[in-house]
Scaffold this motif. Sequence first.
Motif, PDB file in Angstrom:
ATOM      1  N   GLY A   6       1.391  -1.178  -0.117  1.00  0.00           N
ATOM      2  CA  GLY A   6       0.193   0.158  -0.121  1.00  0.00           C
ATOM      3  C   GLY A   6       0.589   1.080  -0.155  1.00  0.00           C
ATOM      4  O   GLY A   6       0.769   2.456  -0.772  1.00  0.00           O
ATOM      5  N   LEU A   7       2.095   1.041   0.810  1.00  0.00           N
ATOM      6  CA  LEU A   7       2.899   2.320   0.945  1.00  0.00           C
ATOM      7  C   LEU A   7       3.497   2.612  -0.780  1.00  0.00           C
ATOM      8  O   LEU A   7       3.902   4.078  -1.088  1.00  0.00           O
ATOM      9  CB  LEU A   7       3.303   2.670   1.875  1.00  0.00           C
ATOM     10  N   ILE A   8       4.314   1.699  -0.911  1.00  0.00           N
ATOM     11  CA  ILE A   8       4.626   1.494  -2.471  1.00  0.00           C
ATOM     12  C   ILE A   8       3.406   1.781  -3.331  1.00  0.00           C
ATOM     13  O   ILE A   8       3.923   2.787  -4.281  1.00  0.00           O
ATOM     14  CB  ILE A   8       4.761   0.330  -2.642  1.00  0.00           C
ATOM     15  N   SER A   9       2.515   1.626  -3.552  1.00  0.00           N
ATOM     16  CA  SER A   9       1.708   2.137  -4.758  1.00  0.00           C
ATOM     17  C   SER A   9       1.090   3.550  -4.465  1.00  0.00           C
ATOM     18  O   SER A   9       0.708   4.564  -5.319  1.00  0.00           O
ATOM     19  CB  SER A   9       0.005   1.418  -4.434  1.00  0.00           C
ATOM     20  N   LYS A  10       0.696   3.722  -2.965  1.00  0.00           N
ATOM     21  CA  LYS A  10       0.745   4.935  -2.917  1.00  0.00           C
ATOM     22  C   LYS A  10       1.960   6.447  -3.033  1.00  0.00           C
ATOM     23  O   LYS A  10       1.524   7.178  -4.081  1.00  0.00           O
ATOM     24  CB  LYS A  10       0.835   5.117  -0.966  1.00  0.00           C
ATOM     25  N   TRP A  11       3.017   6.304  -2.870  1.00  0.00           N
ATOM     26  CA  TRP A  11       3.836   6.950  -3.762  1.00  0.00           C
ATOM     27  C   TRP A  11       4.682   6.613  -5.089  1.00  0.00           C
ATOM     28  O   TRP A  11       5.443   7.219  -5.243  1.00  0.00           O
ATOM     29  CB  TRP A  11       4.834   7.071  -2.410  1.00  0.00           C
ATOM     30  N   THR A  12       4.081   5.909  -6.051  1.00  0.00           N
ATOM     31  CA  THR A  12       4.120   5.613  -6.876  1.00  0.00           C
ATOM     32  C   THR A  12       3.790   6.807  -7.956  1.00  0.00           C
ATOM     33  O   THR A  12       2.080   6.138  -7.588  1.00  0.00           O
ATOM     34  CB  THR A  12       3.863   4.395  -7.456  1.00  0.00           C
ATOM     35  N   PRO A  13       3.706   7.092  -8.910  1.00  0.00           N
ATOM     36  CA  PRO A  13       3.068   7.715 -10.012  1.00  0.00           C
ATOM     37  C   PRO A  13       2.533   6.723 -10.753  1.00  0.00           C
ATOM     38  O   PRO A  13       2.413   5.778 -10.942  1.00  0.00           O
ATOM     39  CB  PRO A  13       4.225   8.497 -10.572  1.00  0.00           C
ATOM     40  N   SER A  14       1.404   8.098 -11.109  1.00  0.00           N
ATOM     41  CA  SER A  14       0.049   7.025 -11.824  1.00  0.00           C
ATOM     42  C   SER A  14       1.024   6.521 -13.653  1.00  0.00           C
ATOM     43  O   SER A  14       1.749   7.751 -13.358  1.00  0.00           O
ATOM     44  CB  SER A  14      -1.486   8.104 -12.070  1.00  0.00           C
ATOM     45  N   GLN A  15       0.355   5.874 -14.120  1.00  0.00           N
ATOM     46  CA  GLN A  15       0.114   6.299 -15.657  1.00  0.00           C
ATOM     47  C   GLN A  15       0.475   6.926 -16.695  1.00  0.00           C
ATOM     48  O   GLN A  15       1.418   7.255 -17.089  1.00  0.00           O
ATOM     49  CB  GLN A  15      -0.415   4.492 -16.143  1.00  0.00           C
ATOM     50  N   GLU A  16      -0.678   7.780 -15.627  1.00  0.00           N
ATOM     51  CA  GLU A  16      -0.450   8.880 -17.154  1.00  0.00           C
ATOM     52  C   GLU A  16       0.648   9.976 -16.753  1.00  0.00           C
ATOM     53  O   GLU A  16       0.758  10.410 -17.568  1.00  0.00           O
ATOM     54  CB  GLU A  16      -1.950   9.967 -16.716  1.00  0.00           C
ATOM     55  N   THR A  17       0.667  10.127 -15.906  1.00  0.00           N
ATOM     56  CA  THR A  17       2.165  11.020 -14.978  1.00  0.00           C
ATOM     57  C   THR A  17       2.835  10.640 -16.592  1.00  0.00           C
ATOM     58  O   THR A  17       3.920  10.734 -16.657  1.00  0.00           O
ATOM     59  CB  THR A  17       2.516  10.692 -13.214  1.00  0.00           C
ATOM     60  N   PHE A  18       3.343   9.125 -16.092  1.00  0.00           N
ATOM     61  CA  PHE A  18       3.941   8.771 -16.837  1.00  0.00           C
ATOM     62  C   PHE A  18       4.270   9.032 -18.433  1.00  0.00           C
ATOM     63  O   PHE A  18       5.893   8.917 -18.763  1.00  0.00           O
ATOM     64  CB  PHE A  18       4.860   6.866 -16.595  1.00  0.00           C
ATOM     65  N   GLU A  19       3.176   8.563 -18.196  1.00  0.00           N
ATOM     66  CA  GLU A  19       2.827   8.782 -20.400  1.00  0.00           C
ATOM     67  C   GLU A  19       2.703  10.603 -20.309  1.00  0.00           C
ATOM     68  O   GLU A  19       3.812  10.630 -21.695  1.00  0.00           O
ATOM     69  CB  GLU A  19       1.763   8.260 -20.574  1.00  0.00           C
ATOM     70  N   GLN A  20       2.652  11.548 -19.920  1.00  0.00           N
ATOM     71  CA  GLN A  20       2.937  12.679 -19.860  1.00  0.00           C
ATOM     72  C   GLN A  20       5.051  12.867 -19.538  1.00  0.00           C
ATOM     73  O   GLN A  20       4.909  13.425 -20.776  1.00  0.00           O
ATOM     74  CB  GLN A  20       2.471  14.131 -18.850  1.00  0.00           C
ATOM     75  N   ARG A  21       5.233  12.542 -18.969  1.00  0.00           N
ATOM     76  CA  ARG A  21       6.822  12.588 -18.504  1.00  0.00           C
ATOM     77  C   ARG A  21       7.262  12.715 -20.208  1.00  0.00           C
ATOM     78  O   ARG A  21       7.716  12.827 -20.272  1.00  0.00           O
ATOM     79  CB  ARG A  21       6.894  11.986 -17.524  1.00  0.00           C
ATOM     80  N   ASN A  22       6.888  10.898 -20.814  1.00  0.00           N
ATOM     81  CA  ASN A  22       8.120  10.681 -21.802  1.00  0.00           C
ATOM     82  C   ASN A  22       7.193  11.511 -23.333  1.00  0.00           C
ATOM     83  O   ASN A  22       7.633  11.523 -23.853  1.00  0.00           O
ATOM     84  CB  ASN A  22       7.028   9.155 -21.963  1.00  0.00           C
ATOM     85  N   ALA A  23       5.361  11.716 -23.382  1.00  0.00           N
ATOM     86  CA  ALA A  23       5.837  12.429 -24.242  1.00  0.00           C
ATOM     87  C   ALA A  23       6.237  14.522 -24.375  1.00  0.00           C
ATOM     88  O   ALA A  23       7.051  14.544 -25.149  1.00  0.00           O
ATOM     89  CB  ALA A  23       4.336  13.084 -24.473  1.00  0.00           C
ATOM     90  N   ILE A  24       6.808  14.743 -22.965  1.00  0.00           N
ATOM     91  CA  ILE A  24       7.556  15.900 -22.825  1.00  0.00           C
ATOM     92  C   ILE A  24       8.715  16.006 -22.925  1.00  0.00           C
ATOM     93  O   ILE A  24       9.346  16.579 -24.139  1.00  0.00           O
ATOM     94  CB  ILE A  24       7.299  16.207 -22.121  1.00  0.00           C
ATOM     95  N   HIS A  25       9.431  14.150 -22.407  1.00  0.00           N
ATOM     96  CA  HIS A  25      10.652  13.569 -22.652  1.00  0.00           C
ATOM     97  C   HIS A  25      10.963  13.874 -24.449  1.00  0.00           C
ATOM     98  O   HIS A  25      11.962  14.428 -25.344  1.00  0.00           O
ATOM     99  CB  HIS A  25      11.934  13.123 -22.501  1.00  0.00           C
ATOM    100  N   THR A  26       9.734  13.003 -25.157  1.00  0.00           N
ATOM    101  CA  THR A  26      10.001  13.438 -26.630  1.00  0.00           C
ATOM    102  C   THR A  26      10.359  14.554 -27.767  1.00  0.00           C
ATOM    103  O   THR A  26      10.817  14.290 -28.855  1.00  0.00           O
ATOM    104  CB  THR A  26       9.388  11.909 -27.275  1.00  0.00           C
ATOM    105  N   ALA A  27       8.982  15.029 -27.451  1.00  0.00           N
ATOM    106  CA  ALA A  27       9.288  16.256 -27.938  1.00  0.00           C
ATOM    107  C   ALA A  27      10.468  17.306 -27.240  1.00  0.00           C
ATOM    108  O   ALA A  27      11.235  17.853 -28.885  1.00  0.00           O
ATOM    109  CB  ALA A  27       7.847  17.213 -27.010  1.00  0.00           C
ATOM    110  N   ILE A  28      11.428  17.281 -26.785  1.00  0.00           N
ATOM    111  CA  ILE A  28      11.984  18.074 -26.720  1.00  0.00           C
ATOM    112  C   ILE A  28      12.973  17.372 -26.695  1.00  0.00           C
ATOM    113  O   ILE A  28      13.980  17.742 -27.834  1.00  0.00           O
ATOM    114  CB  ILE A  28      13.281  17.473 -25.137  1.00  0.00           C
ATOM    115  N   MET A  29      13.762  16.166 -27.022  1.00  0.00           N
ATOM    116  CA  MET A  29      15.104  14.700 -28.077  1.00  0.00           C
ATOM    117  C   MET A  29      14.684  15.306 -29.168  1.00  0.00           C
ATOM    118  O   MET A  29      15.406  15.846 -30.289  1.00  0.00           O
ATOM    119  CB  MET A  29      14.364  13.546 -27.216  1.00  0.00           C
TER     120      MET A  29
END
Length: 166
Positions: free
Chosen positions: A68-91
């Motif tokens: 429960g602690l691990i799942s509470k502090w792990t970012p959601s899948q949408e957050t990872f998708e947003q980060r990857n999209a921003i990183h891809t655009a920058i690259m």
Amino acid sequence: MFARRSATSTRQLLHAQRRWGSHAAHEPVNEGFGRSLYVTAGSIAGAYILYRISKSTEESDSPSFISGLISKWTPSQETFEQRNAIHTAIMEKVAEDRHLLGSQGPREAIELMQPDMMNTGSPYNVSPGSQADLSAVVAHYKRKNQEIEDARVARMKDGKASSLYD
């Protein structure tokens, strides 16, 4: 004579060892188990109890406290998708800039500021007739430098320039 000196020093050395090492062996010493034994035993017991608690909650189909602690502090899948999209655009932008700047070659000509720079090179082994007449080029650069100097003096007279070298 040398043998006598070495024999006396060896005798003194053996006597010193006997004197320092003999009296400590006769005293009884009570030694405990030490703190490390209790820390190790407590760590093993604590780890076992933690394992049993987590195992019992998993058997009841509910996530354990640690999960429960691990799942509470792990970012959601949408957050990872947003980060990857921003990183891809920058690259992609960086790659585009790199290709743009990498395709530009060096300047074809170096701007010469003084007429003396045109005649640089070795004066030896110059074949006759290889030297070109550069008087027109020298006149062009003298005229260009004079225009720059006149513009600077005019700016200074109008008071627009704050420095002599603006």
